[in-house]
Every structure is written in structure tokens, then in C-alpha cells.
Write a protein that holds these residues in place. Structure first.
Motif, PDB file in Angstrom:
ATOM      1  N   ASP A 114      50.415 109.860  49.410  1.00  0.00           N
ATOM      2  CA  ASP A 114      50.359 111.362  49.584  1.00  0.00           C
ATOM      3  C   ASP A 114      51.168 111.865  50.772  1.00  0.00           C
ATOM      4  N   GLU A 115      51.518 110.994  51.837  1.00  0.00           N
ATOM      5  CA  GLU A 115      52.372 111.482  52.890  1.00  0.00           C
ATOM      6  C   GLU A 115      53.869 111.217  52.565  1.00  0.00           C
ATOM      7  N   PHE A 116      54.132 110.215  51.627  1.00  0.00           N
ATOM      8  CA  PHE A 116      55.390 109.942  51.142  1.00  0.00           C
ATOM      9  C   PHE A 116      55.786 111.221  50.299  1.00  0.00           C
ATOM     10  N   LEU A 117      54.953 111.657  49.457  1.00  0.00           N
ATOM     11  CA  LEU A 117      55.394 112.868  48.630  1.00  0.00           C
ATOM     12  C   LEU A 117      55.718 114.213  49.466  1.00  0.00           C
ATOM     13  N   VAL A 118      54.947 114.407  50.709  1.00  0.00           N
ATOM     14  CA  VAL A 118      55.333 115.326  51.761  1.00  0.00           C
ATOM     15  C   VAL A 118      56.655 115.016  52.297  1.00  0.00           C
ATOM     16  N   HIS A 119      56.944 113.711  52.658  1.00  0.00           N
ATOM     17  CA  HIS A 119      58.457 113.358  53.119  1.00  0.00           C
ATOM     18  C   HIS A 119      59.389 113.882  52.035  1.00  0.00           C
ATOM     19  N   ILE A 120      59.150 113.420  50.868  1.00  0.00           N
ATOM     20  CA  ILE A 120      60.094 113.693  49.968  1.00  0.00           C
ATOM     21  C   ILE A 120      60.242 115.439  49.711  1.00  0.00           C
ATOM     22  N   ARG A 121      59.147 115.882  49.590  1.00  0.00           N
ATOM     23  CA  ARG A 121      59.355 117.484  49.602  1.00  0.00           C
ATOM     24  C   ARG A 121      60.058 117.859  50.638  1.00  0.00           C
ATOM     25  N   GLY A 122      59.824 117.431  51.870  1.00  0.00           N
ATOM     26  CA  GLY A 122      60.620 118.037  53.153  1.00  0.00           C
ATOM     27  C   GLY A 122      62.130 117.818  52.895  1.00  0.00           C
ATOM     28  N   GLU A 123      62.538 116.642  52.491  1.00  0.00           N
ATOM     29  CA  GLU A 123      63.947 116.328  52.222  1.00  0.00           C
ATOM     30  C   GLU A 123      64.526 117.379  51.325  1.00  0.00           C
ATOM     31  N   GLU A 124      63.638 117.325  50.097  1.00  0.00           N
ATOM     32  CA  GLU A 124      64.299 118.384  49.156  1.00  0.00           C
ATOM     33  C   GLU A 124      64.309 119.930  49.633  1.00  0.00           C
ATOM     34  N   ASP A 125      63.203 120.324  50.345  1.00  0.00           N
ATOM     35  CA  ASP A 125      63.382 121.771  50.947  1.00  0.00           C
ATOM     36  C   ASP A 125      64.279 121.842  51.864  1.00  0.00           C
ATOM     37  N   ASN A 126      64.551 120.869  52.985  1.00  0.00           N
ATOM     38  CA  ASN A 126      65.366 121.180  54.009  1.00  0.00           C
ATOM     39  C   ASN A 126      66.880 120.503  53.898  1.00  0.00           C
ATOM     40  N   MET A 127      67.066 119.654  52.962  1.00  0.00           N
ATOM     41  CA  MET A 127      68.555 119.098  52.833  1.00  0.00           C
ATOM     42  C   MET A 127      69.294 119.703  51.726  1.00  0.00           C
ATOM     43  N   GLN A 128      68.369 119.645  50.615  1.00  0.00           N
ATOM     44  CA  GLN A 128      69.133 120.150  49.264  1.00  0.00           C
ATOM     45  C   GLN A 128      69.809 121.274  49.246  1.00  0.00           C
ATOM     46  N   PRO A 129      69.049 122.227  49.568  1.00  0.00           N
ATOM     47  CA  PRO A 129      69.882 123.613  49.557  1.00  0.00           C
ATOM     48  C   PRO A 129      71.127 123.443  50.655  1.00  0.00           C
ATOM     49  N   ILE A 130      71.042 123.010  51.577  1.00  0.00           N
ATOM     50  CA  ILE A 130      72.290 122.844  52.830  1.00  0.00           C
ATOM     51  C   ILE A 130      73.328 122.096  51.986  1.00  0.00           C
ATOM     52  N   GLY A 131      73.061 120.967  51.288  1.00  0.00           N
ATOM     53  CA  GLY A 131      73.969 120.123  50.910  1.00  0.00           C
ATOM     54  C   GLY A 131      74.732 121.099  49.537  1.00  0.00           C
ATOM     55  N   LYS A 132      73.947 121.637  48.995  1.00  0.00           N
ATOM     56  CA  LYS A 132      74.389 122.321  47.635  1.00  0.00           C
ATOM     57  C   LYS A 132      75.354 123.507  48.310  1.00  0.00           C
ATOM     58  N   LYS A 133      74.885 124.267  49.233  1.00  0.00           N
ATOM     59  CA  LYS A 133      75.515 125.333  49.647  1.00  0.00           C
ATOM     60  C   LYS A 133      76.737 125.010  50.429  1.00  0.00           C
ATOM     61  N   TYR A 134      76.748 124.235  51.499  1.00  0.00           N
ATOM     62  CA  TYR A 134      77.737 124.162  52.711  1.00  0.00           C
ATOM     63  C   TYR A 134      78.576 122.726  52.518  1.00  0.00           C
ATOM     64  N   MET A 135      78.035 121.852  51.632  1.00  0.00           N
ATOM     65  CA  MET A 135      79.163 120.636  51.366  1.00  0.00           C
ATOM     66  C   MET A 135      79.956 120.717  50.415  1.00  0.00           C
ATOM     67  N   PRO A 136      81.297 120.505  50.707  1.00  0.00           N
ATOM     68  CA  PRO A 136      82.431 120.487  49.644  1.00  0.00           C
ATOM     69  C   PRO A 136      82.249 119.672  48.447  1.00  0.00           C
ATOM     70  N   LEU A 137      82.641 120.027  47.285  1.00  0.00           N
ATOM     71  CA  LEU A 137      82.281 119.054  46.143  1.00  0.00           C
ATOM     72  C   LEU A 137      82.859 117.788  46.224  1.00  0.00           C
ATOM     73  N   GLU A 138      84.022 117.646  47.029  1.00  0.00           N
ATOM     74  CA  GLU A 138      84.702 116.111  47.173  1.00  0.00           C
ATOM     75  C   GLU A 138      83.866 115.408  48.118  1.00  0.00           C
ATOM     76  N   LEU A 139      83.365 116.140  48.984  1.00  0.00           N
ATOM     77  CA  LEU A 139      82.456 115.336  49.875  1.00  0.00           C
ATOM     78  C   LEU A 139      81.309 114.836  49.341  1.00  0.00           C
ATOM     79  N   GLN A 140      80.642 115.621  48.310  1.00  0.00           N
ATOM     80  CA  GLN A 140      79.371 114.868  47.772  1.00  0.00           C
ATOM     81  C   GLN A 140      79.877 113.808  46.920  1.00  0.00           C
ATOM     82  N   LYS A 141      81.028 113.975  46.000  1.00  0.00           N
ATOM     83  CA  LYS A 141      81.431 112.886  45.331  1.00  0.00           C
ATOM     84  C   LYS A 141      81.698 111.371  46.380  1.00  0.00           C
ATOM     85  N   GLN A 142      82.426 111.740  47.218  1.00  0.00           N
ATOM     86  CA  GLN A 142      82.360 110.636  48.250  1.00  0.00           C
ATOM     87  C   GLN A 142      81.064 109.864  48.768  1.00  0.00           C
TER      88      GLN A 142
END
Length: 192
Positions: A114-142
Motif C-alpha cells: 500500500d505504501e509502495f502504491l503511494v510512492h508510485i502515485r507520487g512519482e506519477e503526479d509529481n514527475m511525469q507532468p514535468i517530464g512531459k512538459k519541460y523535457m525536450p524529446l531528444e533528452l527523453q530518448k537519451q
């Protein structure tokens, strides 16, 4: 994929009854699947700690600190529980000893999951939007290439089926394979 595998692991662990004829087989299946979960987590956290979080921290200092520490703690806990599961498998121990260890696993692991699922949700909520919006596509591929190179081929042979078999929805499975092939077309044959 972790989100899809956790309910299966929780259900399998809760169903183990060593006093029943099928108890040992249920335990063996759980222990094998949990060991796979632990190994995949080791690779997943290695990708995040050495590549993804490092890249995020280069662009957004300190943003990943909490998740990095969670990985350290989770690796220690998961390995401890993997060793305990292997002790329960040891039929040279008395049934009472094995049941005592099993009860401890049945108590500790669902709370951890249950705690691990909270961790995963935290990563998804706090990192994925930033990565999608602010990381250049080439950096994502790298990052995808760096993660691929960080993991030996025999681990990918376990990692890829784990993701495909445990992603809750078909479109997620398709997206995983397409993303890997898109970011590394030279590895498409190896991915299958």
C-alpha cells in the motif's frame, strides 16, 4: 506494471495456508513471483536513480530527493522479505517456524504494498507532468537509451514480460512496446 502485480501478490500471499495440501505450491508460486517483483524493482529503481532522477535533478534540483530515498529503503525492506519468503520455503524448518515467518510476511507485505502504491502515485503526479512538459524529446530518448544500456539483456528478458503481463490495460502494454521501439528503433528486434 507494479500497480497491476501488487493485487496479484497480495491475493496470492493471503491464500497461502501451509496446513493444506496445496499450501507449499501456493507458497512456491508466491515466492517466485515476489522474487521477480524484487528484481524488476531493483532495475526500475536503478533506472530512476542513475538516469531519470539524475536528469530531473540536473534540470530541477532536489525535485526527486524524496523518491530517491524511498528506493533505498524499499530495496532493503524488499530483500529482507524475499529472504523471509525463502525461509518459509525451507521444509527442513518445523511447520510452526514456517507459519510464524509466513504470518509476519502476511502482516508486513500488504502494508508495504500500500505504501509502495503511494510512492508510485507520487512519482506519477509529481514527475511525469514535468517530464512531459519541460523535457525536450531528444533528452527523453537519451534517458530511454541510457536505461536500456544500464540493464543487462538477461534482465530485460524478465523485465519486459513483467511489464507486459502486469500493465492493467492493453493500451498501456501497447504504449510500452511502441515507446521503446520509437525511442530505440535499433533495438526493436531485441524487444520482440
Amino acid at each position: 506494471a507494479f500497480r497491476g502485480s501488487i493485487p496479484k501478490l497480495k491475493k496470492a500471499l493471503a491464500a497461502i495456508d501451509l496446513t493444506q495440501p496445496t499450501g507449499q505450491r501456493q507458497l512456491e508460486l508466491f515466492a517466485a513471483n515476489y522474487s521477480t517483483f524484487v528484481r524488476v524493482h531493483q532495475e526500475h529503481s536503478k533506472h530512476e536513480d542513475k538516469v531519470i532522477f539524475k536528469t530531473f535533478n540536473d534540470l530541477f534540483p532536489g525535485h526527486c530527493k524524496e523518491y530517491f530515498q524511498d528506493h533505498e529503503d524499499d530495496r532493503v525492506f524488499m530483500e529482507e522479505k524475499r529472504v523471509m519468503a525463502n525461509k518459509v520455503l525451507d521444509t527442513t524448518l518445523s511447520l510452526h517456524e514456517r507459519q510464524t515467518i509466513l504470518r509476519q510476511l502476511q502482516h508486513d507485505l500488504p502494508v508495504f504494498f500500500d505504501e509502495f502504491l503511494v510512492h508510485i502515485r507520487g512519482e506519477e503526479d509529481n514527475m511525469q507532468p514535468i517530464g512531459k512538459k519541460y523535457m525536450p524529446l531528444e533528452l527523453q530518448k537519451q534517458m530511454a537509451r541510457a536505461c536500456f544500456q544500464l540493464t543487462p539483456a538477461e534482465r530485460w528478458e524478465e523485465y519486459i514480460p513483467f511489464v507486459i503481463n502486469n500493465a492493467p490495460r492493453h493500451p498501456q502494454r501497447v504504449r510500452f512496446i511502441k515507446s521503446m521501439c520509437w525511442s530505440m528503433p535499433e533495438r526493436a528486434q531485441q524487444l520482440g
